[in-house]
Design an enzyme around this catalytic site. Structure first.
Site, short mmCIF file in Angstrom:
data_model
loop_
_atom_site.label_atom_id
_atom_site.label_comp_id
_atom_site.label_asym_id
_atom_site.label_seq_id
_atom_site.Cartn_x
_atom_site.Cartn_y
_atom_site.Cartn_z
N SER A 186 -3.77 -9.78 -9.86
CA SER A 186 -4.40 -8.69 -9.11
C SER A 186 -5.93 -8.66 -9.19
O SER A 186 -6.55 -7.83 -8.53
CB SER A 186 -3.84 -7.35 -9.57
OG SER A 186 -2.56 -7.15 -9.02
N LYS B 7 -7.68 -8.56 -5.91
CA LYS B 7 -8.03 -7.33 -5.17
C LYS B 7 -9.53 -7.07 -5.16
O LYS B 7 -10.01 -6.27 -4.35
CB LYS B 7 -7.26 -6.14 -5.76
CG LYS B 7 -5.75 -6.23 -5.57
CD LYS B 7 -5.04 -5.01 -6.12
CE LYS B 7 -3.55 -5.00 -5.82
NZ LYS B 7 -2.74 -5.69 -6.82
N SER C 51 -3.78 -0.62 -9.14
CA SER C 51 -3.46 -1.97 -8.69
C SER C 51 -2.36 -1.99 -7.63
O SER C 51 -1.46 -2.82 -7.65
CB SER C 51 -3.05 -2.85 -9.89
OG SER C 51 -3.32 -4.20 -9.62
#
Length: 219
Positions: free
Chosen positions: A24, A27, A78
């Site tokens: 993640s 992101k 997240s």
């Protein structure tokens, strides 16, 4: 890798050009593109494709939320659903957004990285290097709003009509120790906080294991 973000000078490095799954921390790129392509006040209707696996903000198809709320949902808890919603809004499809991510990566000098997913879920060919992620972090930190998001410990997001709320806590344990509740019990979590921390993004998948991009100004 340890880098001075203001100058780009590398202070410590080890294996920084090995290609790795970023989970993640991906992101960070999705957030950079979101502030570049969209306005924070823009309202988005969550598409069916946002129903994702892994960590979620809690969106349901048809929810109407602002870009600002989606960025908080993506960076704090997240939310893979938030990342996919933003990706489809910007590019019409997740595949189209991956092309946008790779174009941005080349523009900022991420020469050895290749993006496939907006959320960071494992996918063949979705790899970055630590050197490249430091370059990406510098771009992220150049934006005042994104810096504010990264250092936020808790945030209460809502749909535009205020009928659905999304309580969020930052997953970055250097910044914030989350509250862990199981039924009636609240479990005290170990404290790993570091006083100077101001961000940035965690990531965990079965392939990537644990990932962290962090920042902490101190003199």
């Amino acid at each position: 890798l340890l880098m001075d973000a203001s100058t780009g000078t590398i202070l410590y490095e080890k294996d920084i050009d090995v290609k790795l799954a970023p989970a993640s921390t991906t992101k960070i790129m999705t957030a950079v593109l979101a502030v570049e392509k969209l306005s924070l006040e823009q309202e988005i209707t969550v598409p069916a494709e946002a129903q994702s696996t892994g960590t979620l903000m809690g969106l349901k198809p048809g929810n109407v939320v602002t870009v600002e709320t989606l960025i908080y949902g993506m960076m704090l808890c997240s939310g893979n659903d938030a990342a996919v919603t933003l990706a489809i809004q910007m590019a019409g499809s997740q595949e189209g957004f991956a092309a946008m991510m790779n174009e941005k990566a080349q523009e900022i000098g991420m020469e050895d990285s290749h993006f496939v997913t907006a959320s960071g879920l494992d996918a063949e060919g979705h790899t970055v290097t630590v050197r490249d992620m430091a370059r990406l972090a510098r771009v992220y930190l150049s934006n005042e709003f994104l810096r504010k998001v990264a250092e936020t410990k808790k945030y209460q997001g809502t749909t535009v009509d205020k009928t659905v709320s999304f309580p969020m806590e930052n997953t970055n344990r250097l910044l914030h120790t989350p509250t862990k509740a199981t039924g009636e019990d609240v479990i005290d979590m170990p404290d790993f906080t570091y006083a100077f921390t101001t961000g940035l993004k965690t990531g965990t998948t079965s392939s990537a294991k644990g990932c962290l991009v962090a920042c902490a100004p101190n003199d």
